[in-house]
Design a protein around this motif. Structure first.
Motif, PDB file in Angstrom:
ATOM      1  N   ILE A   1     -34.621  56.982 -58.254  1.00 23.19           N
ATOM      2  CA  ILE A   1     -35.171  55.690 -58.658  1.00 23.19           C
ATOM      3  C   ILE A   1     -35.356  54.805 -57.448  1.00 23.19           C
ATOM      4  N   ASP A   2     -36.545  54.266 -57.333  1.00 22.79           N
ATOM      5  CA  ASP A   2     -36.840  53.321 -56.258  1.00 22.79           C
ATOM      6  C   ASP A   2     -37.059  51.953 -56.873  1.00 22.79           C
ATOM      7  N   VAL A   3     -36.619  50.926 -56.168  1.00 23.24           N
ATOM      8  CA  VAL A   3     -36.960  49.562 -56.586  1.00 23.24           C
ATOM      9  C   VAL A   3     -37.750  48.907 -55.463  1.00 23.24           C
TER      10      VAL A   3
ATOM     11  N   VAL B   1     -38.338  42.717 -60.725  1.00 18.90           N
ATOM     12  CA  VAL B   1     -38.238  43.887 -59.852  1.00 18.90           C
ATOM     13  C   VAL B   1     -39.096  45.041 -60.398  1.00 18.90           C
ATOM     14  N   LYS B   2     -39.713  45.764 -59.465  1.00 19.54           N
ATOM     15  CA  LYS B   2     -40.510  46.931 -59.886  1.00 19.54           C
ATOM     16  C   LYS B   2     -39.640  48.177 -59.744  1.00 19.54           C
ATOM     17  N   ILE B   3     -39.769  49.073 -60.705  1.00 17.55           N
ATOM     18  CA  ILE B   3     -38.918  50.262 -60.728  1.00 17.55           C
ATOM     19  C   ILE B   3     -39.802  51.509 -60.805  1.00 17.55           C
ATOM     20  N   LYS B   4     -39.407  52.530 -60.014  1.00 21.44           N
ATOM     21  CA  LYS B   4     -40.219  53.746 -59.993  1.00 21.44           C
ATOM     22  C   LYS B   4     -39.313  54.957 -60.184  1.00 21.44           C
ATOM     23  N   PHE B   5     -39.619  55.823 -61.136  1.00 17.68           N
ATOM     24  CA  PHE B   5     -38.892  57.086 -61.308  1.00 17.68           C
ATOM     25  C   PHE B   5     -39.670  58.176 -60.594  1.00 17.68           C
ATOM     26  N   ARG B   6     -39.009  58.895 -59.732  1.00 17.91           N
ATOM     27  CA  ARG B   6     -39.663  59.925 -58.929  1.00 17.91           C
ATOM     28  C   ARG B   6     -38.947  61.251 -59.185  1.00 17.91           C
TER      29      ARG B   6
ATOM     30  N   LEU C   1     -37.255  50.910 -52.000  1.00 14.89           N
ATOM     31  CA  LEU C   1     -35.920  51.343 -51.606  1.00 14.89           C
ATOM     32  C   LEU C   1     -35.367  52.285 -52.647  1.00 14.89           C
ATOM     33  N   GLU C   2     -34.872  53.423 -52.168  1.00 16.67           N
ATOM     34  CA  GLU C   2     -34.284  54.383 -53.090  1.00 16.67           C
ATOM     35  C   GLU C   2     -32.868  53.908 -53.401  1.00 16.67           C
ATOM     36  N   ILE C   3     -32.562  53.712 -54.680  1.00 18.25           N
ATOM     37  CA  ILE C   3     -31.231  53.196 -54.991  1.00 18.25           C
ATOM     38  C   ILE C   3     -30.354  54.169 -55.755  1.00 18.25           C
ATOM     39  N   MET C   4     -30.951  55.103 -56.441  1.00 17.77           N
ATOM     40  CA  MET C   4     -30.065  56.016 -57.170  1.00 17.77           C
ATOM     41  C   MET C   4     -30.737  57.321 -57.540  1.00 17.77           C
TER      42      MET C   4
ATOM     43  N   ILE D   1     -23.973  51.687 -53.373  1.00 21.10           N
ATOM     44  CA  ILE D   1     -23.786  50.233 -53.374  1.00 21.10           C
ATOM     45  C   ILE D   1     -24.317  49.594 -52.098  1.00 21.10           C
ATOM     46  N   GLU D   2     -24.019  50.217 -50.976  1.00 24.26           N
ATOM     47  CA  GLU D   2     -24.382  49.600 -49.698  1.00 24.26           C
ATOM     48  C   GLU D   2     -25.875  49.330 -49.621  1.00 24.26           C
ATOM     49  N   ARG D   3     -26.640  50.312 -50.015  1.00 27.09           N
ATOM     50  CA  ARG D   3     -28.094  50.158 -49.908  1.00 27.09           C
ATOM     51  C   ARG D   3     -28.574  49.005 -50.783  1.00 27.09           C
ATOM     52  N   MET D   4     -28.040  48.973 -52.010  1.00 31.54           N
ATOM     53  CA  MET D   4     -28.408  47.892 -52.943  1.00 31.54           C
ATOM     54  C   MET D   4     -28.049  46.532 -52.362  1.00 31.54           C
ATOM     55  N   LEU D   5     -26.838  46.497 -51.791  1.00 28.21           N
ATOM     56  CA  LEU D   5     -26.332  45.232 -51.293  1.00 28.21           C
ATOM     57  C   LEU D   5     -27.113  44.766 -50.070  1.00 28.21           C
ATOM     58  N   MET D   6     -27.432  45.703 -49.202  1.00 29.45           N
ATOM     59  CA  MET D   6     -28.176  45.360 -47.990  1.00 29.45           C
ATOM     60  C   MET D   6     -29.507  44.729 -48.358  1.00 29.45           C
ATOM     61  N   MET D   7     -30.071  45.310 -49.396  1.00 25.09           N
ATOM     62  CA  MET D   7     -31.329  44.800 -49.872  1.00 25.09           C
ATOM     63  C   MET D   7     -31.184  43.384 -50.402  1.00 25.09           C
TER      64      MET D   7
END
Ligand code: DAH
Length: 336
Positions: A256-258, A238-243, A277-280, A309-315
């Motif tokens: 944080i986007d993944v 997974v790619k991770i981005k700090f914004r 996707l923005e996760i946190m 959680i929902e966003r992570m899970l949907m993904m």
């Protein structure tokens, strides 16, 4: 033919009827006794061999026998066509009712999976109430009095002046107000927002809050933990981005986007064509938050993060409408 023959036939019939457990056997029995060439017809044909005095009596007996057998068969036919629970006999050949085994809701599974990872990374689990005070939900977290999140449009207020917590962040100050550092917690739970319901947002959802406070905690600690978590949860590719971002309770703050699994980063409706996707949200705990719980800000620092959680899970599951997670549709749920 005499009375004994007739009562013998009646006995035989009763015995066989007891052994009949399905409609086909019943039909065969009916044919054998009441059919055109059946036992009853045979008896009737033998009346003419009797003496004229006995004929009348035999005829009456036979008529009664025929009527009784017909009635018994009709009653059993009705019993076979009655709903299963009203039937008075047991049909051992019927297939049983399938038992459906329940399973944990996918949201519960996701929270459990994530908590497991954080526990492996050394975090304790903490909980806070869903109806919060304004002080814990906003004030202690450095929200200015006129912050838009405090608007009725965004927040549900209770009659007693409480709020349905809009995030799990108040667990940070709740926990710190009863514990001394060092501390390292994750706090899962439901949060509530007064928002228009759509495929992407719902009036309630789940978050996990994280908080680590000790001497000498830096942004590098935060980064390392988040990266480790994302790789353990999403897999090592997974790619991770700090914004850079802003939250009242962290300084500096980041989001944080993944990389989007659904489209592999190419762009799809869920990631709004961005591939991410923005996760946190996360950041270093603002000194004002530490001051609110009387911590020594010269000595202690910390980081915090909050993830949806929902966003992570949907993904993860490739779901593109958040509402399905709240509908309790058995057809959907039994896949998990
Ligand atoms: N409470 C924030 C929200 O609901 C999420 C969040 C952002 C939590 C940054 C944090 C943080 O702990 O450091 O949008």
């Amino acid at each position: 033919m005499n009375k004994a023959t007739i009562s013998e036939i009646r006995k035989q019939f009763d015995k066989t009827l007891e052994e009949v457990h399905d409609a086909a056997a019943l039909e065969a029995l009916k044919y054998r006794y009441l059919g055109r060439k059946g036992k009853i017809a045979d008896l009737f044909s033998r009346i003419r061999d009797l003496s004229s005095e006995s004929r009348k009596e035999a005829g009456e007996l036979l008529n009664r026998l025929k009527a009784d057998l017909s009635a018994a068969i009709d009653a059993r036919t009705a019993a076979f066509s009655a709903p299963r629970e009203q039937r008075s006999y047991i049909d051992y050949s019927m297939p049983g009712y399938a038992m459906h085994r329940g399973s944990r809701h996918p949201l519960t599974q996701a929270v459990d999976d994530m908590l497991n990872i954080f526990q492996r990374l050394g975090f304790d689990i903490a909980y806070g109430p869903e109806v919060e005070t304004d002080w814990f939900n906003f004030e202690s977290l450095n929200f200015p009095p006129d912050h838009p999140a405090r608007d009725m449009q965004d927040t549900f207020y209770t009659e007693g002046g409480g709020v349905l917590r809009t995030h799990t962040s108040p667990v940070q100050t709740r926990y710190m107000s009863t514990h001394e550092p060092p501390l390292r917690i994750v706090a899962p739970g439901r949060v509530f927002r007064n928002e228009a319901i759509s495929a992407r947002s719902y009036c309630l959802f789940h978050q996990i809050e994280g908080l680590y406070v000790d001497e000498g905690i830096t942004f590098a600690d935060l980064k390392g933990t988040i990266e480790r978590f994302c790789r353990l949860y999403y897999g090592k590719d997974v790619k991770i981005k700090f914004r850079g971002s802003y939250f009242p309770f962290t300084e500096p703050s980041a989001e944080i986007d993944v990389s989007c699994f659904l489209c592999g980063g190419k762009g799809c409706p869920v990631c709004k064509q961005s591939g991410w996707l923005e996760i946190m949200g996360c950041g270093m705990v603002d000194p004002n938050v530490l001051k609110a719980v009387n911590y020594d800000t010269e000595r202690f620092s910390g980081y915090a993060f909050g993830l949806g959680i929902e966003r992570m899970l949907m993904m993860r599951l490739g779901i593109n409408d958040i509402r399905i997670l709240f509908e309790n549709d058995v057809e959907f749920l039994k896949q998990f």
